[in-house]
Scaffold this motif. Structure first.
Motif, PDB file in Angstrom:
ATOM      1  N   GLY A   1       8.969   3.767   6.826  1.00 44.63           N
ATOM      2  CA  GLY A   1       8.574   4.674   7.898  1.00 44.63           C
ATOM      3  C   GLY A   1       8.293   3.905   9.180  1.00 44.63           C
ATOM      4  N   PRO A   2       7.714   4.621  10.160  1.00 50.01           N
ATOM      5  CA  PRO A   2       7.215   6.000  10.092  1.00 50.01           C
ATOM      6  C   PRO A   2       8.348   7.024  10.069  1.00 50.01           C
ATOM      7  CG  PRO A   2       6.960   5.126  12.314  1.00 50.01           C
ATOM      8  CD  PRO A   2       7.426   3.991  11.470  1.00 50.01           C
ATOM      9  N   HIS A   3       8.081   8.128   9.330  1.00 46.64           N
ATOM     10  CA  HIS A   3       9.117   9.133   9.127  1.00 46.64           C
ATOM     11  C   HIS A   3       8.474  10.506   9.042  1.00 46.64           C
ATOM     12  CE1 HIS A   3      13.285  10.012   8.280  1.00 46.64           C
ATOM     13  NE2 HIS A   3      12.989  10.660   7.163  1.00 46.64           N
ATOM     14  N   VAL A   4       9.313  11.523   9.019  1.00 45.84           N
ATOM     15  CA  VAL A   4       8.816  12.905   9.066  1.00 45.84           C
ATOM     16  C   VAL A   4       7.947  13.259   7.863  1.00 45.84           C
ATOM     17  CG1 VAL A   4      10.692  13.761  10.512  1.00 45.84           C
ATOM     18  CG2 VAL A   4      10.974  13.709   8.026  1.00 45.84           C
ATOM     19  N   SER A   5       8.072  12.526   6.765  1.00 44.59           N
ATOM     20  CA  SER A   5       7.324  12.851   5.547  1.00 44.59           C
ATOM     21  C   SER A   5       5.908  12.297   5.536  1.00 44.59           C
ATOM     22  CB  SER A   5       8.074  12.314   4.318  1.00 44.59           C
ATOM     23  OG  SER A   5       9.339  12.925   4.185  1.00 44.59           O
ATOM     24  N   LEU A   6       5.555  11.510   6.547  1.00 40.21           N
ATOM     25  CA  LEU A   6       4.270  10.815   6.509  1.00 40.21           C
ATOM     26  C   LEU A   6       3.090  11.778   6.372  1.00 40.21           C
ATOM     27  CD1 LEU A   6       3.125   7.735   8.448  1.00 40.21           C
ATOM     28  CD2 LEU A   6       1.664   9.748   8.479  1.00 40.21           C
ATOM     29  N   HIS A   7       3.068  12.856   7.145  1.00 44.40           N
ATOM     30  CA  HIS A   7       1.939  13.773   7.088  1.00 44.40           C
ATOM     31  C   HIS A   7       1.772  14.363   5.686  1.00 44.40           C
ATOM     32  CE1 HIS A   7       2.235  13.543  11.461  1.00 44.40           C
ATOM     33  NE2 HIS A   7       1.029  14.084  11.515  1.00 44.40           N
ATOM     34  N   ALA A   8       2.875  14.753   5.065  1.00 48.36           N
ATOM     35  CA  ALA A   8       2.806  15.342   3.737  1.00 48.36           C
ATOM     36  C   ALA A   8       2.268  14.342   2.720  1.00 48.36           C
ATOM     37  CB  ALA A   8       4.184  15.838   3.310  1.00 48.36           C
ATOM     38  N   ILE A   9       2.706  13.086   2.814  1.00 49.56           N
ATOM     39  CA  ILE A   9       2.225  12.046   1.901  1.00 49.56           C
ATOM     40  C   ILE A   9       0.739  11.805   2.123  1.00 49.56           C
ATOM     41  CG2 ILE A   9       2.394   9.592   1.323  1.00 49.56           C
ATOM     42  CD1 ILE A   9       5.396   9.802   2.035  1.00 49.56           C
ATOM     43  N   SER A  10       0.354  11.634   3.377  1.00 49.61           N
ATOM     44  CA  SER A  10      -1.054  11.401   3.701  1.00 49.61           C
ATOM     45  C   SER A  10      -1.932  12.544   3.215  1.00 49.61           C
ATOM     46  CB  SER A  10      -1.212  11.221   5.219  1.00 49.61           C
ATOM     47  OG  SER A  10      -2.577  11.206   5.579  1.00 49.61           O
ATOM     48  N   ASP A  11      -1.515  13.774   3.467  1.00 46.41           N
ATOM     49  CA  ASP A  11      -2.329  14.928   3.104  1.00 46.41           C
ATOM     50  C   ASP A  11      -2.453  15.069   1.590  1.00 46.41           C
ATOM     51  OD1 ASP A  11      -2.565  15.388   5.796  1.00 46.41           O
ATOM     52  OD2 ASP A  11      -1.171  17.082   5.852  1.00 46.41           O
ATOM     53  N   ALA A  12      -1.367  14.778   0.860  1.00 45.46           N
ATOM     54  CA  ALA A  12      -1.422  14.865  -0.600  1.00 45.46           C
ATOM     55  C   ALA A  12      -2.393  13.831  -1.170  1.00 45.46           C
ATOM     56  CB  ALA A  12      -0.026  14.661  -1.186  1.00 45.46           C
ATOM     57  N   LEU A  13      -2.361  12.635  -0.624  1.00 37.26           N
ATOM     58  CA  LEU A  13      -3.278  11.594  -1.085  1.00 37.26           C
ATOM     59  C   LEU A  13      -4.722  11.952  -0.741  1.00 37.26           C
ATOM     60  CD1 LEU A  13      -1.201   8.446  -0.066  1.00 37.26           C
ATOM     61  CD2 LEU A  13      -1.756   9.134  -2.399  1.00 37.26           C
ATOM     62  N   SER A  14      -4.946  12.413   0.474  1.00 31.79           N
ATOM     63  CA  SER A  14      -6.303  12.766   0.899  1.00 31.79           C
ATOM     64  C   SER A  14      -6.856  13.913   0.062  1.00 31.79           C
ATOM     65  CB  SER A  14      -6.304  13.148   2.379  1.00 31.79           C
ATOM     66  OG  SER A  14      -5.936  12.047   3.194  1.00 31.79           O
ATOM     67  N   ALA A  15      -6.015  14.913  -0.240  1.00 27.28           N
ATOM     68  CA  ALA A  15      -6.458  16.052  -1.047  1.00 27.28           C
ATOM     69  C   ALA A  15      -6.865  15.613  -2.444  1.00 27.28           C
ATOM     70  CB  ALA A  15      -5.345  17.090  -1.126  1.00 27.28           C
ATOM     71  N   ALA A  16      -6.265  14.519  -2.914  1.00 27.47           N
ATOM     72  CA  ALA A  16      -6.595  13.998  -4.240  1.00 27.47           C
ATOM     73  C   ALA A  16      -7.732  12.988  -4.194  1.00 27.47           C
ATOM     74  CB  ALA A  16      -5.355  13.341  -4.853  1.00 27.47           C
ATOM     75  N   GLY A  17      -8.313  12.796  -3.010  1.00 29.69           N
ATOM     76  CA  GLY A  17      -9.397  11.819  -2.873  1.00 29.69           C
ATOM     77  C   GLY A  17      -8.920  10.385  -2.907  1.00 29.69           C
TER      78      GLY A  17
END
Length: 271
Positions: A46-62
């Motif tokens: 990256g950085p790439h268009v998928s970054l937000h989705a990856i970051s948010d999934a990790l954050s949601a999982a703590g």
């Protein structure tokens, strides 16, 4: 007198021989985490268009992840959208690190070319986030002693992996999921996982499955630095402007030839 001159010349030549360059130190190479019960999910290219989705999934999982950024691979790191993505990852507490500027095979490059690939992406991370990364991942995982020497000169460690999701190798999303299932079933003490944010199915299909399986097995999702119990950055300062017109005036380490030691402009830090 002539004999004395010969002695002087001989001593001078002997001095030249004894003053041969000393062997440079080699950077440490890490392919495994060291803190028990941790998983470092890392994402390359990256950085790439998928970054937000990856970051948010990790954050949601703590959890937290690590992004190894290029300067100009799938897109220019100085583009407004990519600047925002890099900042987003950093501000969410994920680790940002170097994957070099143009994703070239460092093991095929000269000493100066290796440094050029390294410092330009480091400069981008300095300007965008205000950090000097402590870790570098060589493209394709390829490195030699020259690469290790250059990394050591730059104060960086080299990070590889011990688990590959296979997403960049063309395997299906299901195969990547199967690979995560297998490693979870084997349950090693730690996992240092390679993924790519540029593969569309990684954030949408593989990552949610991996997070569920890993957390269900009791692993803690952490950054690379955390799984090694080390610092993610050599130093942290204030972000700068993306304007490259005054590029060299703000550099703590101006670009120079590492072969000659002379200040020179190797390439402009723009795409």
């Amino acid at each position: 007198m002539f004999a004395s001159l010969l002695v002087t010349v001989a001593l001078a030549l002997a001095g030249c021989v004894s003053a041969a360059p000393q062997k440079r130190a080699l950077a440490q190479v890490y392919s495994k985490c060291t803190v028990p019960n941790t998983v470092a999910l890392t994402f390359d290219d990256g950085p790439h268009v998928s970054l937000h989705a990856i970051s948010d999934a990790l954050s949601a999982a703590g959890g937290k992840g690590t992004f190894f950024f290029n300067g100009n691979n799938f897109g220019c790191i100085y583009d407004d959208a990519n600047i925002e993505r890099v900042k987003y990852a950093y501000n969410k507490g994920h680790q940002v690190a170097s994957h070099t500027w143009g994703h070239k095979d460092l093991s095929t490059l000269s000493w100066d070319q290796i440094h050029d690939e390294m410092w330009r992406v480091e400069q981008a991370l300095q300007r965008i986030c205000g950090v000097q990364p402590a870790f570098m991942r060589p493209p394709f995982g390829n490195y030699n002693n020259l690469v290790r020497e250059a990394s050591a000169v730059r104060g960086q460690k080299i990070a590889i992996w011990d688990f590959d999701s296979g997403d960049s190798l063309g395997v299906s999303a299901q195969e990547s999921k199967n690979r995560y299932d297998t490693v979870v079933r084997d349950h090693p003490s730690t996992i240092l996982a390679l993924n790519h944010e540029t593969v569309p199915t990684t954030p949408t299909q593989v990552l949610p499955h991996a997070i569920q399986k890993l957390k269900g097995a009791g692993y803690k999702l952490v950054t690379l630095a955390e799984c090694l119990n080390q610092q993610p950055y050599q130093w942290v300062g204030a972000p700068q402007t993306k304007d490259v017109s005054n590029l060299f005036s703000s550099l703590s380490h101006a670009p120079y030839s590492f072969e000659t030691g002379e200040l020179e402009v190797l390439k402009a830090s723009s795409c």
